[in-house]
Write an enzyme that holds these catalytic residues in place. Structure first.
Site, mmCIF file in Angstrom:
data_model
loop_
_atom_site.group_PDB
_atom_site.id
_atom_site.type_symbol
_atom_site.label_atom_id
_atom_site.label_comp_id
_atom_site.label_asym_id
_atom_site.label_seq_id
_atom_site.Cartn_x
_atom_site.Cartn_y
_atom_site.Cartn_z
ATOM 1 N N GLU A 169 -5.510 -8.371 -1.091
ATOM 2 C CA GLU A 169 -6.179 -8.221 0.210
ATOM 3 C C GLU A 169 -7.628 -7.869 -0.049
ATOM 4 O O GLU A 169 -7.918 -6.903 -0.771
ATOM 5 C CB GLU A 169 -5.590 -7.059 1.023
ATOM 6 C CG GLU A 169 -4.236 -7.278 1.594
ATOM 7 C CD GLU A 169 -3.799 -6.117 2.495
ATOM 8 O OE1 GLU A 169 -4.672 -5.439 3.077
ATOM 9 O OE2 GLU A 169 -2.590 -5.887 2.585
ATOM 10 N N GLU A 201 0.830 -1.215 0.000
ATOM 11 C CA GLU A 201 0.000 0.000 0.000
ATOM 12 C C GLU A 201 0.862 1.262 0.000
ATOM 13 O O GLU A 201 0.791 2.088 0.921
ATOM 14 C CB GLU A 201 -0.918 -0.003 1.213
ATOM 15 C CG GLU A 201 -1.907 -1.145 1.194
ATOM 16 C CD GLU A 201 -2.965 -1.030 2.273
ATOM 17 O OE1 GLU A 201 -2.720 -0.351 3.279
ATOM 18 O OE2 GLU A 201 -4.040 -1.621 2.097
HETATM 19 C C1 BG6 Z 1 -4.452 -2.873 4.757
HETATM 20 C C2 BG6 Z 1 -3.145 -3.362 5.292
HETATM 21 O O1 BG6 Z 1 -4.459 -1.506 4.806
HETATM 22 O O2 BG6 Z 1 -5.604 -3.114 5.448
HETATM 23 C C3 BG6 Z 1 -3.255 -4.459 6.312
HETATM 24 O O3 BG6 Z 1 -2.263 -3.725 4.272
HETATM 25 C C4 BG6 Z 1 -4.455 -4.237 7.200
HETATM 26 O O4 BG6 Z 1 -2.050 -4.524 7.009
HETATM 27 C C5 BG6 Z 1 -5.686 -4.213 6.320
HETATM 28 O O5 BG6 Z 1 -4.589 -5.182 8.204
HETATM 29 C C6 BG6 Z 1 -6.998 -4.097 7.054
HETATM 30 O O6 BG6 Z 1 -6.928 -3.070 7.983
HETATM 31 P P1 BG6 Z 1 -7.307 -3.339 9.470
HETATM 32 O O7 BG6 Z 1 -6.972 -2.117 10.188
HETATM 33 O O8 BG6 Z 1 -8.762 -3.607 9.457
HETATM 34 O O9 BG6 Z 1 -6.523 -4.509 9.908
#
Ligand code: BG6
Length: 471
Positions: free
Chosen positions: A367, A177
């Site tokens: 993700e 990111e």
């Molecule tokens: C992304 C990151 O921004 O979102 C992860 O790459 C992160 O590291 C994921 O865990 C989800 O965000 P969160 O705060 O819900 O865990």
């Protein structure tokens, strides 16, 4: 009729080292920025402490203990049917402070073991070089990514791991990111409280480091597939007023500038004008142009959780959402997660189209998932239908982007395939997993693993190559 998802589509799951491994001083590991960040909440940002304070709970110190449990966890991933698994190498396991001349053998061996275990089960590793875990020493001593020295130190680290895992890892992502520096500076792995000048300089260094890593990696193994990554911040104009539409273009530029540089190899005109207007002069070196133009990525990876709204009317911003400055106004057509993230599967299809129209290179969703509070009364029987629904609708959107719109996709990785510490808040209660981990926000719990209902659903989805998404 051709398959909706192509042969070899990488169905998988993802985590990050700092959110899962724990073992924060084991095997010669040094401290990373995350090791001095305590737990926050939906409304309270994580506090960075001055060194490690007694009595404070730091969730990265134990994570979910993946450092010790990786063999059993990977066996579960194999049972789940994962074709690919994404994690990151923690820079501080390899170079504890970042400035050592020689790498830490114990750290290198740990990832050798993890990758061997994945390969043993026929799971393709997808490896991120930097996922928010810049060595603390580099942050304190040099101001993190604001300092050009990090480009060289990162290049040294990248060379070390590319050489070591030359024959074990094919898919690499340079910086997680990279555009997150727009929203959460430590998440973008820079120092805290940056001025605009510092933020732009740090962004420049991150982009140079990414390009340099691509160049080094392709020299070491031309068969590597090296991608860059954005957090997908797709933003709709709130109304069809030209002002809102123009703002959405500008919001898009703020994010897509990073992929424009990584894919095309140079700063786009709109960014150059923006820097000029802001009186920002980047410190550069003559060889940089060549580094950026040669170090272009081969695929674009993204995380996608939510869509956003650009509105010139500042009222009714989404409240109680840490990422308010990215989320903007509430979209009346969408529901929000427990953490105020707007759930929008169609937005994923729209944004994949947008990326592909712009770049025509393969895309990879590395993700995607739903952070939610699970009812853990019966940890061995968690009924997470809401998570299944979220994943099903997003996978469907990816399938439509491929089969209807012709977008070229490498794969889809479910985020936090096993419960891990939340990246933005540090909570354990914000769970994404298809596998439950018995651990709470204070680090208490047996650490035992249990399959959720979504585990069985995802296995069926993978087994059928996405044909069967029914519950
Ligand atoms: C992304 C990151 O921004 O979102 C992860 O790459 C992160 O590291 C994921 O865990 C989800 O965000 P969160 O705060 O819900 O865990």
């Amino acid at each position: 009729m051709s398959e909706r998802f192509p042969d070899g589509f990488l169905w998988g799951g993802a985590i990050a080292a700092n959110q899962a491994e724990g073992g924060y001083t084991e095997g010669g590991k040094g401290l990373g920025i995350l090791d001095v960040m305590e737990v926050g909440s939906k409304d309270t940002p994580r506090r960075r402490t001055d060194g490690i304070e007694p009595g404070v709970h730091y969730p990265s110190h134990q994570g979910i203990d993946f450092f010790h449990t990786y063999r059993d966890d990977i066996a579960l991933f194999a049972e789940l049917g994962l074709k690919a698994f994404r994690t990151s190498i923690n820079w501080t396991r390899i170079y504890p402070t970042g400035v050592e001349d020689e790498p830490n053998e114990a750290g290198l061996q740990f990832y050798d073991d993890v990758f061997d275990e994945l390969l043993k089960h026929g799971i393709t590793p997808v490896i991120t070089l930097q996922h928010s875990d810049t060595p603390l020493y580099l942050s304190e001593q040099f101001g993190g990514w604001t300092n050009r020295i990090l480009v060289d130190l990162f290049a040294k680290y990248a060379r070390t791991v590319f050489e070591r895992y030359r024959d074990k890892v094919k898919y690499w992502i340079t910086i997680n990111e990279i555009n997150a520096i727009n929203y959460v500076t430590w998440f973008g792995a820079a120092a805290d409280d940056l001025t605009d000048q510092q933020k732009e300089q740090a962004s420049y260094h991150l982009l140079l480091a990414s390009a340099e890593a691509v160049r080094i990696g392709k020299q070491i193994n031309p068969n590597f597939m090296i991608g860059g990554m954005l957090t997908d911040a797709y933003s709709y104009p709130y109304t069809c007023s030209p002002e809102d539409v123009l703002l959405s273009v500008q919001d898009k530029h703020r994010n897509i500038f990073f992929s424009d540089v990584m894919v095309r190899g140079y700063y786009p005109a709109y960014k150059i004008r923006e820097l000029e207007r802001g009186g920002i002069l980047l410190a550069t070196q003559p060889s940089d142009e060549l580094i950026l133009s040669e170090g272009v990525i081969e695929f674009l990876a993204c995380s996608y959780y939510a869509s956003h709204v650009s509105s010139t009317d500042a009222d009714e911003m989404i409240q109680g959402n840490l990422l308010q400055n990215i989320a903007g106004k509430a979209n009346p057509y969408l529901q929000q997660s427990d953490w105020g993230w707007q759930i929008d599967p169609l937005g994923l299809r729209i944004s994949l189209n947008d990326f592909y129209d712009r770049y025509q290179i393969p895309l990879f969703v590395v993700e995607n998932g739903l952070g939610a509070v699970d009812d853990t009364t019966h940890p061995d029987a968690i009924q997470d239908d809401y998570r299944i629904d979220y994943l099903r609708r997003h996978i469907d959107a990816v399938g439509d982007a491929i089969a209807i719109d012709g977008v070229e996709m490498i794969g889809y990785l479910a985020w936090g395939v096993i419960d891990i510490v939340s990246g933005t808040t540090g909570e354990m209660a914000k769970r994404y997993g298809l596998i439950h981990v018995d651990r709470d926000n204070d680090g208490h719990g047996s650490n035992a693993r249990f399959k959720k209902k979504s585990f069985h659903w995802y296995r069926k989805a993978i087994d059928s190559n996405g044909r069967d998404l029914s519950t």
